[in-house]
Design a protein around this motif. Structure first.
Motif, PDB file in Angstrom:
ATOM      1  N   LEU A  10      46.039  48.048  49.070  1.00  0.00           N
ATOM      2  CA  LEU A  10      44.717  47.544  48.697  1.00  0.00           C
ATOM      3  C   LEU A  10      43.693  48.669  48.611  1.00  0.00           C
ATOM      4  CD1 LEU A  10      44.582  44.268  50.829  1.00  0.00           C
ATOM      5  CD2 LEU A  10      44.728  44.438  48.332  1.00  0.00           C
ATOM      6  N   LYS A  11      43.831  49.660  49.487  1.00  0.00           N
ATOM      7  CA  LYS A  11      42.919  50.813  49.439  1.00  0.00           C
ATOM      8  C   LYS A  11      43.080  51.563  48.122  1.00  0.00           C
ATOM      9  CE  LYS A  11      40.051  53.818  51.309  1.00  0.00           C
ATOM     10  NZ  LYS A  11      38.644  53.458  51.623  1.00  0.00           N
ATOM     11  N   VAL A  12      44.321  51.754  47.680  1.00  0.00           N
ATOM     12  CA  VAL A  12      44.589  52.437  46.406  1.00  0.00           C
ATOM     13  C   VAL A  12      44.027  51.619  45.248  1.00  0.00           C
ATOM     14  CG1 VAL A  12      46.389  53.224  44.834  1.00  0.00           C
ATOM     15  CG2 VAL A  12      46.619  53.631  47.300  1.00  0.00           C
ATOM     16  N   LEU A  13      44.287  50.316  45.252  1.00  0.00           N
ATOM     17  CA  LEU A  13      43.847  49.457  44.148  1.00  0.00           C
ATOM     18  C   LEU A  13      42.330  49.325  44.089  1.00  0.00           C
ATOM     19  CD1 LEU A  13      46.467  46.546  44.217  1.00  0.00           C
ATOM     20  CD2 LEU A  13      46.467  48.632  42.846  1.00  0.00           C
ATOM     21  N   SER A  14      41.636  49.611  45.196  1.00  0.00           N
ATOM     22  CA  SER A  14      40.181  49.495  45.198  1.00  0.00           C
ATOM     23  C   SER A  14      39.514  50.528  44.308  1.00  0.00           C
ATOM     24  CB  SER A  14      39.641  49.617  46.626  1.00  0.00           C
ATOM     25  OG  SER A  14      39.784  50.945  47.120  1.00  0.00           O
ATOM     26  N   TYR A  15      40.266  51.511  43.836  1.00  0.00           N
ATOM     27  CA  TYR A  15      39.714  52.546  42.966  1.00  0.00           C
ATOM     28  C   TYR A  15      40.041  52.295  41.490  1.00  0.00           C
ATOM     29  CZ  TYR A  15      38.748  55.110  47.243  1.00  0.00           C
ATOM     30  OH  TYR A  15      38.267  55.475  48.477  1.00  0.00           O
ATOM     31  N   VAL A  35      48.750  41.145  43.311  1.00  0.00           N
ATOM     32  CA  VAL A  35      47.337  41.108  42.933  1.00  0.00           C
ATOM     33  C   VAL A  35      46.805  39.679  43.026  1.00  0.00           C
ATOM     34  CG1 VAL A  35      45.693  41.459  41.046  1.00  0.00           C
ATOM     35  CG2 VAL A  35      47.454  43.173  41.496  1.00  0.00           C
ATOM     36  N   ASP A  36      47.585  38.716  42.553  1.00  0.00           N
ATOM     37  CA  ASP A  36      47.138  37.319  42.631  1.00  0.00           C
ATOM     38  C   ASP A  36      46.912  36.888  44.069  1.00  0.00           C
ATOM     39  OD1 ASP A  36      47.256  37.138  39.897  1.00  0.00           O
ATOM     40  OD2 ASP A  36      49.198  36.092  39.839  1.00  0.00           O
ATOM     41  N   LEU A  37      47.764  37.347  44.959  1.00  0.00           N
ATOM     42  CA  LEU A  37      47.665  36.976  46.367  1.00  0.00           C
ATOM     43  C   LEU A  37      46.432  37.589  47.017  1.00  0.00           C
ATOM     44  CD1 LEU A  37      49.129  35.461  48.675  1.00  0.00           C
ATOM     45  CD2 LEU A  37      50.295  37.616  49.203  1.00  0.00           C
ATOM     46  N   ASN A  38      46.023  38.749  46.520  1.00  0.00           N
ATOM     47  CA  ASN A  38      44.885  39.475  47.109  1.00  0.00           C
ATOM     48  C   ASN A  38      43.731  39.588  46.107  1.00  0.00           C
ATOM     49  OD1 ASN A  38      46.066  40.696  49.818  1.00  0.00           O
ATOM     50  ND2 ASN A  38      47.643  40.962  48.235  1.00  0.00           N
ATOM     51  N   GLU A  39      43.622  38.604  45.256  1.00  0.00           N
ATOM     52  CA  GLU A  39      42.673  38.670  44.139  1.00  0.00           C
ATOM     53  C   GLU A  39      41.228  38.845  44.599  1.00  0.00           C
ATOM     54  OE1 GLU A  39      43.117  36.126  40.503  1.00  0.00           O
ATOM     55  OE2 GLU A  39      41.261  35.249  41.284  1.00  0.00           O
ATOM     56  N   VAL A  40      40.815  38.110  45.606  1.00  0.00           N
ATOM     57  CA  VAL A  40      39.420  38.181  46.055  1.00  0.00           C
ATOM     58  C   VAL A  40      39.072  39.605  46.490  1.00  0.00           C
ATOM     59  CG1 VAL A  40      37.779  37.414  47.805  1.00  0.00           C
ATOM     60  CG2 VAL A  40      39.297  35.755  46.704  1.00  0.00           C
ATOM     61  N   ALA A  41      39.907  40.204  47.358  1.00  0.00           N
ATOM     62  CA  ALA A  41      39.622  41.545  47.871  1.00  0.00           C
ATOM     63  C   ALA A  41      39.656  42.589  46.760  1.00  0.00           C
ATOM     64  CB  ALA A  41      40.624  41.904  48.963  1.00  0.00           C
ATOM     65  N   ILE A  42      40.634  42.502  45.863  1.00  0.00           N
ATOM     66  CA  ILE A  42      40.804  43.518  44.816  1.00  0.00           C
ATOM     67  C   ILE A  42      39.653  43.474  43.813  1.00  0.00           C
ATOM     68  CG2 ILE A  42      42.232  44.180  42.844  1.00  0.00           C
ATOM     69  CD1 ILE A  42      44.681  43.314  44.549  1.00  0.00           C
ATOM     70  N   PHE A  43      39.292  42.272  43.353  1.00  0.00           N
ATOM     71  CA  PHE A  43      38.252  42.188  42.329  1.00  0.00           C
ATOM     72  C   PHE A  43      36.849  42.293  42.939  1.00  0.00           C
ATOM     73  CE2 PHE A  43      41.874  40.695  39.956  1.00  0.00           C
ATOM     74  CZ  PHE A  43      41.666  41.264  38.707  1.00  0.00           C
ATOM     75  N   HIS A  44      36.706  42.057  44.223  1.00  0.00           N
ATOM     76  CA  HIS A  44      35.452  42.351  44.909  1.00  0.00           C
ATOM     77  C   HIS A  44      35.195  43.859  44.871  1.00  0.00           C
ATOM     78  CE1 HIS A  44      32.815  41.395  48.698  1.00  0.00           C
ATOM     79  NE2 HIS A  44      32.137  41.984  47.741  1.00  0.00           N
ATOM     80  N   CYS A  45      36.236  44.642  45.156  1.00  0.00           N
ATOM     81  CA  CYS A  45      36.112  46.113  45.094  1.00  0.00           C
ATOM     82  C   CYS A  45      35.848  46.587  43.669  1.00  0.00           C
ATOM     83  CB  CYS A  45      37.382  46.758  45.637  1.00  0.00           C
ATOM     84  SG  CYS A  45      37.589  46.597  47.425  1.00  0.00           S
TER      85      CYS A  45
END
Length: 563
Positions: A10-15, A35-45
């Motif tokens: 998630l840290k990598v994808l936040s960039y 990504v679908d499972l962590n959609e909120v965190a990823i697209f918030h970043c």
């Protein structure tokens, strides 16, 4: 990489930007599921990465306060992915890289002079050439207005100011009437009171009673008398930035607190240059336009722009208009490589991006010409200044306070902080300027433009700061461009007065793309010759000022058409 701890992934994808994430989702089914499972965190970043929110911890409830309802229409609450995509769409549409569309706002009347837009409230306010004030719905392309003042109750060609529910317009006798949105009055719990000397007068109260009888069925877009500001009758130029109204005369600036109606500050000796004797010769001349921020007052005069500190009341900086080079970098629009879009009234992209060529100051000759600023605006953060000259040159000063001499007497050079953009040929005049939401819009006799500068100065003096430029290629009738008397930007729309659709094509003279760029080529060649620019400007074509026979509000809209 899927074997790594989820927190590290998630840290990598936040960039990753939104476009990178779209590509990333195509790599494999496993990555899409992650990504679908962590959609909120990823697209918030991702929203933070694109500067759509101020921090990675910004809650979605704050988003709803930051952006208008129109810009978020049909975006599910709390859906960071849909939010990011909508914001990116709007940003790209403003650059001419996404579809955008026009609306003709007939309900605003046919003799529009000044325009004010409130996207939060969904209203468009106009004053007219024949002395009316009309309020219509944001999307109202036909039908009746929401509210209006009785005919002949305000002066012809009245100037108006508006922000945060306060509407201000001038009388023939110099006073400024202040009205406030009725809905704001109803929910105001601050117990703010207008001082006795500024309470509404009988004329305002009679107008209000008449308007209630004329529009009895709804309260949307209605205004209530709030105050009367008895400004100096010699004062003419004004600018309202909540909560302060700035009004200037030849040699004084008056600042009023609009919610209370109090005169809170007077700045004297406007004509005295920074550090000069107040009794010296006038060095500013007739003031054409004024602007203000929380810390400064700005005025465009015959010889340049002057800036005062509100804290000290003293002039701190002059920007002379008598310069051949304002900035280190000069930008000029180039013809589009691909063929221009088809000119039809339906299914076309109104705002189109054009390529831009940059030239360093060292590559340009010195040209002594008479120039004049016609308007200036400061960014909402108060750091950056945009000004338009009579020869269609846009001057943007980035972090202008760093150019002001400090206590040690040192300063950065004005040229190192300034970008210079030529908007069409200088043989045609300039009309209007707007600066909001990090964008600059300008109207000249060559067209209507939207400019996206970078507000970060480059550390590399050989590298021009990035700049994007878009234009409305279909709004090109020369006499209608010369009749534009107002240009406004909201979060999702560009508004200006233009001839009605029923009149278009009858008596108007369009400038073709070939003519536009031939004029620019002539200008480019003139820059290379000794006294070439002076010779070219002798051919200046100043189309006559004055209203069009019919003029209504048009808007270019940067939200998806079907949402």
């Amino acid at each position: 990489m899927l074997q790594l701890p989820a927190e590290l992934v998630l840290k990598v994808l936040s960039y990753l930007s939104l476009s990178d994430l779209a590509k990333f989702l195509l790599i494999s089914k496993e990555w899409k599921e992650f990504v679908d499972l962590n959609e909120v965190a990823i697209f918030h970043c991702a929203a933070f990465l694109h500067d759509f929110i101020p921090s990675r911890t910004t809650p979605y409830s704050e988003v709803e306060r930051m952006y208008t309802e129109r810009s978020l229409k049909n975006v599910p609450k709390g859906d960071w992915k849909a939010f990011g995509r909508r914001r990116l769409w709007i940003k790209q549409a403003w650059m001419g890289r996404r579809p955008n569309y026009n609306l003709e706002h007939i309900a605003t009347g046919l003799e529009v002079h000044r325009i004010k837009v409130d996207e939060d409230e969904g209203i468009v306010i106009v004053t007219t050439q024949d002395g009316n004030l009309i309020v219509s719905g944001f999307e109202a392309t036909d039908g009746d207005p929401l509210w209006a003042l009785p005919e002949d109750q305000i002066r012809e060609f009245a100037h108006c100011e508006y922000e945060k529910g306060y509407l201000i317009f001038d009388r023939y006798t110099g006073e400024r009437e202040v009205w406030r949105l009725s809905s704001h009055c109803a929910r105001d719990t601050s117990e703010t009171e207008v001082v006795d000397d500024s309470k509404p007068d009988d004329r305002q109260l009679r107008c209000h009673e008449s308007s209630l009888r004329q529009f009895p069925t709804t309260t949307r877009g209605h205004f209530t008398p709030w105050a009367i500001l008895r400004t100096d009758h010699h004062a003419h130029a004004s600018r309202f930035v909540y909560p302060t109204l700035l009004v200037t005369s030849w040699d004084q600036a008056f600042l009023y607190n609009v919610p209370t109606g109090e005169l809170v500050q007077v700045i004297d000796t406007l004509q005295a240059a920074p550090g000069a004797s107040p009794s010296g010769d006038p060095s500013l001349g007739t003031i054409f336009y004024v602007e203000q921020s929380a810390r400064h007052v700005f005025a465009c005069g015959m010889l340049g722009i002057r800036i005062w500190s509100k804290e000290t009341g003293r002039a701190i900086m002059d920007i002379s208009s008598l310069q051949s080079k304002f900035g280190n970098w000069f930008y000029m629009m180039e013809p589009m490589i691909e063929e221009s879009p088809s000119n039809s009234w339906s299914h076309r992209q109104e705002l189109v991006e054009y390529p831009v060529r940059s030239i360093h100051a060292s590559e340009r000759r010195e040209h002594q010409i008479e120039e004049r600023f016609i308007s200036a605006h400061v960014s909402s953060c108060g750091k950056h200044l945009a000004a338009l000259t009579v020869s269609s040159k846009l001057v943007i000063v980035i972090d202008f306070e760093k150019v002001v001499p400090n206590a040690e007497g040192t300063q950065d050079t004005l040229q190192s902080h300034t970008l210079e953009i030529q908007l069409g040929s200088p043989i045609r005049g300039a009309r209007y300027l707007a600066f909001d939401h990090g964008r600059v819009a300008a109207c000249t006799d060559s067209g209507i433009y939207v400019i996206h500068p970078s507000f970060t100065l480059s550390n590399d003096p050989t590298s021009p700061p990035p700049l994007r430029l878009a234009r409305l290629p279909f709004f090109k009738e020369l006499n209608l461009l010369a009749s534009i008397s107002c240009l406004q930007m909201s979060e999702t729309g560009l508004f200006f007065n233009w001839g009605t659709s029923s009149d278009l094509g009858e008596v108007h003279i369009p400038e073709t793309e070939d003519e536009l760029f031939q004029n620019l080529r002539d200008y480019s060649q003139a820059l290379e010759k000794q006294n070439g620019l002076r010779t070219l400007l002798r051919q200046r074509i100043m189309l006559p000022d004055g209203p069009a026979e019919s003029s209504t509000v048009w808007s270019i809209n940067f939200v998806p058409l079907h949402v």
